[in-house]
Design an enzyme around this catalytic site. Structure first.
Site, PDB file in Angstrom:
ATOM      1  N   HIS A 295      -2.041   6.970   4.931  1.00 14.10           N
ATOM      2  CA  HIS A 295      -0.846   5.903   5.308  1.00 14.10           C
ATOM      3  C   HIS A 295       0.358   6.495   4.442  1.00 14.10           C
ATOM      4  CE1 HIS A 295       0.437   1.391   5.750  1.00 14.10           C
ATOM      5  NE2 HIS A 295       1.064   2.059   6.576  1.00 14.10           N
TER       6      HIS A 295
ATOM      7  N   CYS B   8       0.821  -1.308   0.045  1.00 13.21           N
ATOM      8  CA  CYS B   8      -0.013  -0.111   0.012  1.00 13.21           C
ATOM      9  C   CYS B   8       0.952   1.458  -0.037  1.00 13.21           C
ATOM     10  CB  CYS B   8      -0.836   0.038   1.044  1.00 13.21           C
ATOM     11  SG  CYS B   8      -0.210  -0.566   2.689  1.00 13.21           S
TER      12      CYS B   8
END
Length: 199
Positions: free
Chosen positions: A137, A78
């Site tokens: 993130h 990710c």
């Protein structure tokens, strides 16, 4: 936060229709909704050929918009993928380069540098309003964050994952933000994100 014809929801939920925007006339700019789903395979949606289960809402969005059929993620995890999407660069070329997802250890050097141009910051410069609903993130506050990298609005989590009921990160820290402010809301995380995206 209703979106007008000159606004975009970009991010985790990000955005990837910049070539189309460049050709549009200023008065007819499209709304942009880019959905980035971790671990979603290229053939997992009906609009890409899946017949094992139904995905009618996403198939309808694809039918009315642009489908990317020759695009590849630059990473299988990710944070690096998000870094490349946001900047248009390989994640290794930015300060501190990301090869792995960012661990939950806030650091002033690991994250997307706020000074680096991003897709949402460029969209904002040409008159769009931008929002990230979902997962960031790409570095922890106070050094990094969506509002420091081109987003006007943010509602979601800063870490790589949070409990859907308590909205706490894997280490047990509260991780639901409205802008740069930690908030407490009751409800299933996906429902909260969906409701906020619909405003």
């Amino acid at each position: 936060m209703g979106l007008s014809r000159r606004e975009a929801v970009v991010g985790g939920a990000a955005c990837a229709v910049a070539p189309y925007i460049a050709k549009a006339t200023p008065a007819r700019r499209p709304n942009i909704l880019f959905i980035m789903a971790d671990d979603l395979g290229w053939g997992d949606l009906g609009c890409y050929g899946n017949t094992d289960f139904s995905t009618p809402a996403l198939d309808a969005l694809a039918a009315e918009g642009v489908r990317l059929t020759q695009a590849y993620a630059n990473s299988c995890v990710c944070s690096p993928t998000r870094m490349a999407l946001m900047t248009g660069r390989y994640q290794y070329r930015l300060r501190g380069g990301l090869e792995e997802p960012i661990k939950e250890n806030p650091s002033p050097v690991i994250g997307l540098p706020p000074s680096h141009p991003t897709l949402p910051s460029m969209l904002r410069k040409v008159g769009y309003r931008t929002a990230l609903i979902g997962k960031w993130h790409l570095g922890y506050l106070p050094w990094f964050g969506p509002l420091k990298s081109g987003y006007d609005h943010f509602f979601g989590i800063a870490s790589g994952g949070a409990d859907y009921f308590t909205h706490k990160s894997v280490t047990g820290k509260p991780d639901l933000y409205d802008g740069e402010r930690l908030v407490t809301e009751h409800g299933y995380l996906t429902d909260l994100l969906t409701a906020r995206a619909g405003k």
